[in-house]
Design an enzyme around this catalytic site. Structure first.
Site, PDB file in Angstrom:
ATOM      1  N   GLN B 223       0.823  -1.199   0.000  1.00 63.53           N
ATOM      2  CA  GLN B 223       0.000   0.000   0.000  1.00 63.53           C
ATOM      3  C   GLN B 223       0.864   1.260   0.000  1.00 63.53           C
ATOM      4  O   GLN B 223       0.340   2.365  -0.109  1.00 63.53           O
ATOM      5  CB  GLN B 223      -0.901   0.013   1.246  1.00 63.53           C
ATOM      6  CG  GLN B 223      -1.844  -1.171   1.319  1.00 63.53           C
ATOM      7  CD  GLN B 223      -2.645  -1.253   2.612  1.00 63.53           C
ATOM      8  OE1 GLN B 223      -2.765  -2.330   3.178  1.00 63.53           O
ATOM      9  NE2 GLN B 223      -3.196  -0.151   3.086  1.00 63.53           N
ATOM     10  N   ARG B 373      -8.646  -1.948   8.508  1.00 64.64           N
ATOM     11  CA  ARG B 373      -9.481  -0.887   7.961  1.00 64.64           C
ATOM     12  C   ARG B 373      -9.784   0.169   9.023  1.00 64.64           C
ATOM     13  O   ARG B 373     -10.910   0.612   9.175  1.00 64.64           O
ATOM     14  CB  ARG B 373     -10.787  -1.478   7.441  1.00 64.64           C
ATOM     15  CG  ARG B 373     -11.493  -0.541   6.490  1.00 64.64           C
ATOM     16  CD  ARG B 373     -12.752  -1.152   5.953  1.00 64.64           C
ATOM     17  NE  ARG B 373     -13.367  -0.225   5.034  1.00 64.64           N
ATOM     18  CZ  ARG B 373     -13.838  -0.573   3.846  1.00 64.64           C
ATOM     19  NH1 ARG B 373     -13.749  -1.803   3.428  1.00 64.64           N
ATOM     20  NH2 ARG B 373     -14.395   0.320   3.078  1.00 64.64           N
ATOM     21  N   CYS B 374      -8.785   0.540   9.787  1.00 68.54           N
ATOM     22  CA  CYS B 374      -8.999   1.551  10.819  1.00 68.54           C
ATOM     23  C   CYS B 374      -7.759   2.377  10.936  1.00 68.54           C
ATOM     24  O   CYS B 374      -6.665   1.873  10.965  1.00 68.54           O
ATOM     25  CB  CYS B 374      -9.266   0.900  12.153  1.00 68.54           C
ATOM     26  SG  CYS B 374      -8.747   1.922  13.522  1.00 68.54           S
ATOM     27  N   GLU B 743     -12.906   4.245   6.467  1.00 68.35           N
ATOM     28  CA  GLU B 743     -12.757   3.511   7.721  1.00 68.35           C
ATOM     29  C   GLU B 743     -13.786   3.869   8.775  1.00 68.35           C
ATOM     30  O   GLU B 743     -13.956   3.131   9.748  1.00 68.35           O
ATOM     31  CB  GLU B 743     -11.338   3.732   8.251  1.00 68.35           C
ATOM     32  CG  GLU B 743     -10.333   3.219   7.250  1.00 68.35           C
ATOM     33  CD  GLU B 743      -8.923   3.601   7.587  1.00 68.35           C
ATOM     34  OE1 GLU B 743      -8.013   2.898   7.152  1.00 68.35           O
ATOM     35  OE2 GLU B 743      -8.729   4.612   8.275  1.00 68.35           O
TER      36      GLU B 743
END
Lengths: 160, 789
Positions: B223, B373-374, B743
């Site tokens: 990423q 996802r946070c 998120e």
């Protein structure tokens, strides 16, 4: 390692090749035929990213040997477009935003293809159960369900 | 955003443009890492430890090397010759690439086999003989912190315990005083278990070192490709890998969610193997390896206390946390924030006194502490506050919505200084909660609940009114390994008025190829369809810190707007030249400059682009392009109000999410269709840990559910039909008024679900349940309370 000659109809073209007896069908498709639209997500037939059609039935190609497909017809995501036109399922996924990272998408579409073949007008409940062998981590399934409904409607109109 | 500034043909902000990237994915033509095939490419597979903690007595590679088609077996001793057997983590801790003497967690990499194909490599993995001497693993952080616990990190000279770091923030004394003077104090222990992002694509790479040129190209599931390039240069510079000779390519990524930020040993081993052998080497992990060895998320044990007046005014918050980081701190937080943005824990409430402290410990479990996802531990913080607010409501016998309304930071209080140091940029929390309550019919649901309860039926209503913090971040506070957390856009306008733009971020499904094009279309009037977006190749894209923590829109999205403004500044000069007026006489309207008071005299951006290459003013550089590195002045603070309704079968304890309404506010919206899709996905990744997911270890450190047959991801059957809506409160400091969104729902959903289940059981005296809340857990509670036989 013993070798076997297999002859498989892939998306309408017959391919004849010699393979190891242990070669998985998904590796044959991805690595021998360089058709990389079929993906590998789990190795335990839990996620469905590798779903293809074999003799019209959706199967998980990570848990089949290539030799099991000998003499059969296989359809992958690469075989869904016809004459340059997207299949209604492909169109539905685009129109309804049924994909994000795209990794589960080919398997979802192949699974949905058999679902609609067997049940051209499924309820939302039937769609949800119908794709419960395919995991998606991005979309929360809402728009995948809508994409399949879109395709069902379009295919029924075309059939009428 | 109420009105559209652009036509559907231009497709700027606010249009639900269909995604440009779909074209290849729909046809199976996406190019993911495992799809990369290079001439002469070899395959790598990894030998992993069956033990959580053991001495390695010997590794015998003879039988493996004897298998035809095996090129090499790489061990820690091999890497040690190049001083590559250890590497730094993103938190400046250290991690083994391959061990030379000890393994620290089950499934740790022990050796790697390089072979002609993946089948031969797998055979050779079985043939590597490793002799272990198992030791008693320390799995529980509360045991790890004991003074008599064995010291795990014996590699660290002088280390006498398993403590990693202590972190604290807030005013301890004023908080203590507020607790002493408070009418009411509630306290709960809240545990957020270890979970795994489990993107459907696992991690992997193809490393290709070309000896003649000394150039290394790595296709990898990352990423943050630019940061990876710099890390590789820093770690392997001493063996001749210089940064200009390293090219990281992040092709299509099959989901990231934070799990593809860290540098895993497999990447480093594959790179080393390619350099040593001089051929491309592919490594792609299988699902078990992914779940068992890649970075986990959460694993926070929180002790949460909230003080209030008897009338329900929240006075003080105090949280003490024990963080289990496994054998090394391999989280991916900004350097100054070892616990990420946990200090957002006062949430949406005006709480004047707060103090939070945390201690992190080593255990014999896989390393990590990354996102799921946070953004940087916000999920943990929000779960703590949203749960304890419900506990307070229960104690005060108040409606949880009413208690929240009483304590919200009010719309006129923004920008708001929180007790723990954040400046919230904008918000209107009462409006969002009211919309959620109206949408779901809150009052009627409460009446229904009372009627059902009287009949012995179990129904619960759960709220979560959260504040997120994203968009890291301002350079004065935010860096990773010293690299500031700006992000970038390089924009070029072609002579025919089309454009290409490259970014330092990297989409993993978020749809950047569409949304970035829409931002540029909004700012320049060039149709989004004619703007090509590229990311992920460090040889061509400008430097940036990548995509995670909902930072792409707040940082790179802003960079796109700023680069477009620079292009517009130059376009104004060219337009003035073409129209033979002064620059001050020109006005911009989407897609063209016109002469003030004489709108028929105008030049479109396409006219201007052509002139930039064919008829540019003397004294001005030819061409029309700009680059911007955007350093945000502040973070952004999206928020939301969620309400969940659950029905629980009193006999089987089966939990059914009947309805879930999610109101999100992420400021101005670029593409409503994509935003809604992000929210659907985020909600599902909130449902997952709330009801299904947990990585479970036994006391010897064996993982009990390290594959997709046992680690349960929600399918379409378990996932409810999410009901979404929005309010729009623009960010005052972001050039587009946008905030980031992906998120928020993963942060907001778990407490809404947990609160709903606890609410269904509250009349039995239940105050708290830790997630994942499974039917079995509920059944145990019902049994304990005498509600089932």
């Amino acid at each position: 390692m013993s070798k076997h000659t297999v002859s498989i109809d892939i998306n309408g073209t017959t391919v004849t090749k010699e393979v190891d007896s242990r070669m998985l069908l998904v590796h044959f498709i991805r690595e021998e035929l360089q058709m990389t639209g079929t993906h590998i997500g789990c190795d335990t037939s839990s996620c469905g990213a590798c779903t293809i059609l074999m003799n019209g039935r959706s199967v998980k190609s990570c848990t089949l040997y290539t030799v099991q497909a000998n003499g059969k017809s296989v359809k992958t995501i690469e075989g869904m477009e016809e004459g340059g036109a997207l299949h209604p399922l492909q169109e539905g996924f685009h129109e309804e935003h049924g994909l994000q990272c795209g990794f589960c998408t080919p398997g979802m579409i192949m699974r949905a293809a058999e679902l609609l073949e067997k049940n051209p007008n499924p309820s939302e409940e039937e769609i949800r159960w119908g794709i419960s062998g395919n995991l998606c981590r991005c979309t929360g399934y809402v728009n995948i369900v809508k994409a399949i409904q879109y395709a069902a409607e379009k295919m029924q109109k075309e059939a009428a | 955003m109420s009105e559209l500034k652009t036509t559907p043909e231009v497709c700027g902000m606010g249009h639900s443009m269909k995604r440009k990237e779909d074209a290849r994915f729909l046809r199976g033509q996406g190019k993911y890492t495992d799809d990369v095939v290079l001439p002469g490419m070899l395959h790598m597979d990894i030998v992993r430890s069956p033990y959580a903690y053991a001495k390695i007595k010997s590794i015998n590679t003879d039988a493996a090397m004897a298998i035809p088609g095996v090129h090499a077996v790489i061990t820690g001793d091999v890497l040690k010759q190049y001083n590559l057997h250890w590497m730094p983590t993103l938190m400046s801790d250290t991690q083994m690439v391959l061990p030379t003497d000890t393994v620290m967690y089950q499934s740790q990499e022990v050796a790697a086999v390089i072979a002609d194909d993946r089948y031969i490599a797998a055979d050779a993995v079985e043939a590597v003989e490793v002799e272990y001497e198992p030791m008693q693993a320390v799995v529980d952080p509360f045991k790890s912190m004991q003074s008599d616990a064995p010291v795990l990190r014996t590699d660290k000279e002088g280390k006498t315990d398993n403590h990693i770091w202590h972190w604290e923030t807030g005013d301890k004394d004023s908080t203590e005083k507020a607790f002493q003077n408070a009418d009411v104090v509630v306290k709960e222990n809240v545990y957020l278990p270890r979970i795994h992002v489990a993107s459907i694509e696992t991690c992997g790479c193809v490393a290709s070192f070309e000896p003649a040129e000394g150039k290394l190209t790595v296709y990898m599931t990352t990423q943050a490709p630019h940061a990876i390039r710099t890390v590789v240069a820093l770690v392997a510079g001493h063996v001749g890998l210089s940064e200009e000779k390293i090219r990281i390519i992040s092709p299509d990524i099959g989901g990231g969610f934070g799990g593809k930020v860290p540098v895993y040993p497999g990447y480093v081993i594959a790179i080393a193997a390619s350099v040593v052998i001089g051929k491309p080497v592919k490594w792609v992990e299988d699902r078990s390896e992914n779940l068992q060895a890649d970075s986990f998320a959460r694993d926070y044990h929180m002790s949460v206390e909230l003080a209030s007046s008897s009338s329900g005014k929240m006075e003080a918050l105090r949280i003490k946390t024990v963080a289990d980081h496994g054998y090394t701190d391999a989280a991916a937080n900004p350097s100054k924030y070892p616990a990420g943005m946990f200090s957002i824990c006062t949430g949406s409430y005006d709480i004047k006194n707060a103090f939070t402290e945390m201690d992190a410990y080593y255990t014999n479990k896989p390393p990590g502490g990354v996102a799921y996802r946070c953004s940087f531990r916000v999920t943990e913080a929000i779960h703590a506050i949203e749960r304890i607010v419900d506990v307070l409501a229960q104690k005060l016998d108040r409606d949880p919505a009413d208690l929240r309304m009483q304590n919200f930071i009010q719309p006129e209080a923004f920008p708001y200084q929180s007790a723990l140091g954040w400046e919230y940029d904008s918000g209107d929390y009462p409006r969002a909660l009211k919309l959620a309550m109206d949408t779901i019919g809150y009052d009627d649901l409460r009446k229904e609940q009372a009627e059902k309860r009287a009949k012995g039926e179990l129904m619960g209503i759960g709220l979560s009114t959260f504040t997120e913090v994203v968009g890291a971040g301002p350079s004065k506070d935010f860096d990773i390994l010293g690299i500031k957390m700006f992000d970038s856009c390089e924009l070029r306008i072609h002579p025919t008025g089309k454009a290409i733009a490259r970014f330092g971020t990297k989409s993993q499904g978020q749809g950047h190829e569409t949304t970035y094009a829409q931002i540029l279309a909004e700012e320049l009037g060039i149709p989004a369809a004619h703007i090509q977006i590229e990311e992920g190749d460090t040889d061509t894209a400008p430097y940036g810190l990548g995509t995670y923590a909902s930072r792409s829109t707040p940082t790179a999205g802003a960079a796109a707007a700023k680069a477009a403004h620079k292009v517009r500044d130059k376009a104004r000069k060219i337009a003035a030249h073409l129209l033979e007026v002064s620059e001050e006489d020109l006005e911009w309207e989407v897609g063209k400059f016109y002469v003030k008071g004489s709108p028929e005299q105008s030049k479109t951006i396409q006219d201007i682009a052509f002139a930039a290459y064919t008829n540019h003013p003397q004294g001005l550089e030819a061409g029309l392009e700009a680059t911007h590195y955007y350093d945000p002045p502040n973070l952004t603070f999206p928020f939301g109000s969620y309400i969940c309704v659950v029905d629980i079968d009193p006999k089987t304890a089966e939990i059914k999410v009947r309805r879930f309404v999610a109101i999100d506010d992420c400021g101005n919206i670029i593409n409503p269709m994509i935003v809604e899709g992000q929210i659907h996905g985020g909600l599902t990744q909130g449902l997952a840990p709330a009801m299904y997911e947990e990585l479970i270890y036994d006391e010897d450190g064996n993982i009990l559910n390290g594959n997709f047959m046992d680690y349960l991801l929600p399918t379409a059957v378990e996932t409810p039909n999410w009901e979404t809506d929005r309010t729009v409160t623009p960010s005052p400091h972001h050039p587009l008024g946008a905030k980031g969104v992906a998120e928020s729902p993963t942060v907001g959903a778990p407490p809404a679900i947990a609160n709903a289940v606890v609410d269904a059981l509250s009349h039995l005296g239940v105050e708290n349940m830790d997630i994942p809340i499974t039917p079995y857990k509920v059944w145990q509670v019902l049994k304990e309370k005498g509600a089932v036989a």
